[in-house]
Design a protein around this motif. Structure first.
Motif, PDB file in Angstrom:
ATOM      1  N   THR A  71       0.827  -1.204   0.000  1.00 29.19           N
ATOM      2  CA  THR A  71       0.000   0.000   0.000  1.00 29.19           C
ATOM      3  C   THR A  71       0.857   1.248   0.000  1.00 29.19           C
ATOM      4  N   SER A  72       0.309   2.314  -0.551  1.00 29.15           N
ATOM      5  CA  SER A  72       0.971   3.617  -0.500  1.00 29.15           C
ATOM      6  C   SER A  72       0.812   4.194   0.892  1.00 29.15           C
ATOM      7  N   SER A  73       1.843   4.871   1.340  1.00 30.43           N
ATOM      8  CA  SER A  73       1.777   5.556   2.624  1.00 30.43           C
ATOM      9  C   SER A  73       0.877   6.776   2.486  1.00 30.43           C
ATOM     10  N   ASP A  74       0.271   7.184   3.582  1.00 32.32           N
ATOM     11  CA  ASP A  74      -0.571   8.383   3.569  1.00 32.32           C
ATOM     12  C   ASP A  74       0.229   9.643   3.280  1.00 32.32           C
ATOM     13  N   THR A  75       1.522   9.615   3.592  1.00 33.15           N
ATOM     14  CA  THR A  75       2.328  10.831   3.486  1.00 33.15           C
ATOM     15  C   THR A  75       2.912  11.069   2.101  1.00 33.15           C
ATOM     16  N   SER A  76       3.058  10.013   1.302  1.00 33.66           N
ATOM     17  CA  SER A  76       3.692  10.189  -0.009  1.00 33.66           C
ATOM     18  C   SER A  76       3.342   9.033  -0.930  1.00 33.66           C
ATOM     19  N   THR A  77       3.208   9.332  -2.216  1.00 30.30           N
ATOM     20  CA  THR A  77       2.929   8.281  -3.185  1.00 30.30           C
ATOM     21  C   THR A  77       4.156   7.402  -3.423  1.00 30.30           C
ATOM     22  N   ARG A  78       5.329   7.887  -3.049  1.00 27.91           N
ATOM     23  CA  ARG A  78       6.553   7.113  -3.287  1.00 27.91           C
ATOM     24  C   ARG A  78       6.842   6.110  -2.178  1.00 27.91           C
ATOM     25  N   ASN A  79       6.172   6.209  -1.037  1.00 26.77           N
ATOM     26  CA  ASN A  79       6.383   5.281   0.074  1.00 26.77           C
ATOM     27  C   ASN A  79       5.450   4.085  -0.063  1.00 26.77           C
ATOM     28  N   ARG A  80       5.997   2.896   0.141  1.00 31.73           N
ATOM     29  CA  ARG A  80       5.204   1.668   0.066  1.00 31.73           C
ATOM     30  C   ARG A  80       5.383   0.856   1.342  1.00 31.73           C
ATOM     31  N   ASN A  81       4.268   0.513   1.972  1.00 28.67           N
ATOM     32  CA  ASN A  81       4.276  -0.399   3.108  1.00 28.67           C
ATOM     33  C   ASN A  81       3.977  -1.791   2.579  1.00 28.67           C
ATOM     34  N   VAL A  82       4.782  -2.758   2.993  1.00 28.75           N
ATOM     35  CA  VAL A  82       4.631  -4.130   2.503  1.00 28.75           C
ATOM     36  C   VAL A  82       4.416  -5.059   3.698  1.00 28.75           C
ATOM     37  N   THR A 116      12.483   8.757  -5.749  1.00 24.90           N
ATOM     38  CA  THR A 116      12.987   7.583  -5.043  1.00 24.90           C
ATOM     39  C   THR A 116      11.857   6.932  -4.260  1.00 24.90           C
ATOM     40  N   TYR A 117      11.769   5.594  -4.349  1.00 21.85           N
ATOM     41  CA  TYR A 117      10.768   4.844  -3.590  1.00 21.85           C
ATOM     42  C   TYR A 117      11.356   4.422  -2.250  1.00 21.85           C
ATOM     43  N   VAL A 118      10.523   4.472  -1.213  1.00 22.67           N
ATOM     44  CA  VAL A 118      10.902   3.985   0.109  1.00 22.67           C
ATOM     45  C   VAL A 118       9.966   2.827   0.445  1.00 22.67           C
ATOM     46  N   PHE A 119      10.545   1.627   0.552  1.00 20.50           N
ATOM     47  CA  PHE A 119       9.778   0.441   0.912  1.00 20.50           C
ATOM     48  C   PHE A 119       9.929   0.203   2.406  1.00 20.50           C
ATOM     49  N   ARG A 120       8.809  -0.046   3.062  1.00 18.99           N
ATOM     50  CA  ARG A 120       8.801  -0.335   4.499  1.00 18.99           C
ATOM     51  C   ARG A 120       8.198  -1.733   4.666  1.00 18.99           C
ATOM     52  N   PHE A 121       9.064  -2.716   4.933  1.00 19.23           N
ATOM     53  CA  PHE A 121       8.663  -4.108   5.076  1.00 19.23           C
ATOM     54  C   PHE A 121       8.384  -4.406   6.547  1.00 19.23           C
ATOM     55  N   TRP A 122       7.164  -4.864   6.848  1.00 21.18           N
ATOM     56  CA  TRP A 122       6.728  -5.072   8.223  1.00 21.18           C
ATOM     57  C   TRP A 122       7.504  -6.212   8.874  1.00 21.18           C
ATOM     58  N   GLN A 123       8.099  -5.924  10.044  1.00 21.08           N
ATOM     59  CA  GLN A 123       8.887  -6.924  10.767  1.00 21.08           C
ATOM     60  C   GLN A 123       8.318  -7.262  12.141  1.00 21.08           C
ATOM     61  N   GLY A 124       7.120  -6.843  12.412  1.00 20.26           N
ATOM     62  CA  GLY A 124       6.493  -7.187  13.682  1.00 20.26           C
ATOM     63  C   GLY A 124       6.464  -6.010  14.632  1.00 20.26           C
ATOM     64  N   GLU A 125       6.332  -6.331  15.918  1.00 21.45           N
ATOM     65  CA  GLU A 125       6.273  -5.311  16.960  1.00 21.45           C
ATOM     66  C   GLU A 125       7.401  -5.534  17.962  1.00 21.45           C
ATOM     67  N   ASP A 126       7.883  -4.436  18.547  1.00 23.11           N
ATOM     68  CA  ASP A 126       8.883  -4.561  19.607  1.00 23.11           C
ATOM     69  C   ASP A 126       8.171  -4.843  20.938  1.00 23.11           C
ATOM     70  N   ALA A 127       8.940  -4.918  22.014  1.00 27.98           N
ATOM     71  CA  ALA A 127       8.385  -5.252  23.330  1.00 27.98           C
ATOM     72  C   ALA A 127       7.347  -4.240  23.811  1.00 27.98           C
ATOM     73  N   ASP A 128       7.418  -2.997  23.304  1.00 29.27           N
ATOM     74  CA  ASP A 128       6.472  -1.954  23.702  1.00 29.27           C
ATOM     75  C   ASP A 128       5.257  -1.868  22.778  1.00 29.27           C
ATOM     76  N   GLY A 129       5.176  -2.756  21.793  1.00 25.90           N
ATOM     77  CA  GLY A 129       4.033  -2.755  20.878  1.00 25.90           C
ATOM     78  C   GLY A 129       4.187  -1.816  19.693  1.00 25.90           C
ATOM     79  N   ASN A 130       5.393  -1.259  19.494  1.00 26.26           N
ATOM     80  CA  ASN A 130       5.640  -0.368  18.360  1.00 26.26           C
ATOM     81  C   ASN A 130       5.928  -1.184  17.100  1.00 26.26           C
ATOM     82  N   GLN A 131       5.327  -0.763  15.986  1.00 29.18           N
ATOM     83  CA  GLN A 131       5.545  -1.434  14.709  1.00 29.18           C
ATOM     84  C   GLN A 131       7.000  -1.250  14.260  1.00 29.18           C
ATOM     85  N   GLN A 132       7.612  -2.338  13.769  1.00 30.73           N
ATOM     86  CA  GLN A 132       8.995  -2.300  13.298  1.00 30.73           C
ATOM     87  C   GLN A 132       9.015  -2.584  11.797  1.00 30.73           C
ATOM     88  N   TYR A 133       9.863  -1.854  11.083  1.00 32.94           N
ATOM     89  CA  TYR A 133       9.944  -1.993   9.627  1.00 32.94           C
ATOM     90  C   TYR A 133      11.397  -2.066   9.171  1.00 32.94           C
TER      91      TYR A 133
END
Length: 141
Positions: A71-82, A116-133
């Motif tokens: 999906t495209s990030s809300d902040t930019s068309t060049r950012n992709r969350n995977v 430039t494209y920025v890909f953010r690949f989901w890697q889970g959550e840390d101990a505090d529940g924060n999303q890691q990419y």
């Protein structure tokens, strides 16, 4: 006597139908799978399509790859969350291996912008529940 047989028939029919309704409940759920790594080219060319290889963890023998969500990030068309999604079977009587396995799948990505494209690949959550990419930038030349 006929009335009693008719009522018995109705009761048995209702019991059979109600047991079938339970069988129609989903026996799986969708789960995000942790991405370990991704293979992207050093650069993209405009209007070209690229195969992106992604390695992810499957947590047990009851989980299978389902699909990618890019999906495209809300902040930019060049950012992709995977995110990689799997289906996990949840049948009560099902016995699954609990061994985590790494698997690899590929998705196609078409380059439609010159930035430039920025890909953010989901890697889970840390101990505090924060999303890691895992973030990877790929310039368009």
């Amino acid at each position: 006597m006929k009335k009693c047989l008719y009522k018995s028939f109705i009761l048995v029919t209702l019991l059979v139908l109600s047991s079938c309704i339970k069988d129609n409940e989903p026996n799986f759920q969708f789960v995000p799978l942790t991405i370990q790594s991704a293979e992207l080219p050093d650069s993209f060319q405009l209007n070209q399509t690229y195969q992106i290889d992604v390695t992810y963890s499957v947590p047990n023998g009851c989980t299978d790859f389902y699909r990618f969500d890019v999906t495209s990030s809300d902040t930019s068309t060049r950012n992709r969350n995977v995110v990689v999604f799997g289906t996990m079977r949840i049948d009560e009587e099902l016995s699954c291996t609990q061994e985590t396995q790494e698997q690899k799948s590929t998705f196609n990505f078409r380059v439609d912008y010159t930035e430039t494209y920025v890909f953010r690949f989901w890697q889970g959550e840390d101990a505090d529940g924060n999303q890691q990419y895992l973030e990877i930038e790929v310039p368009v030349i």
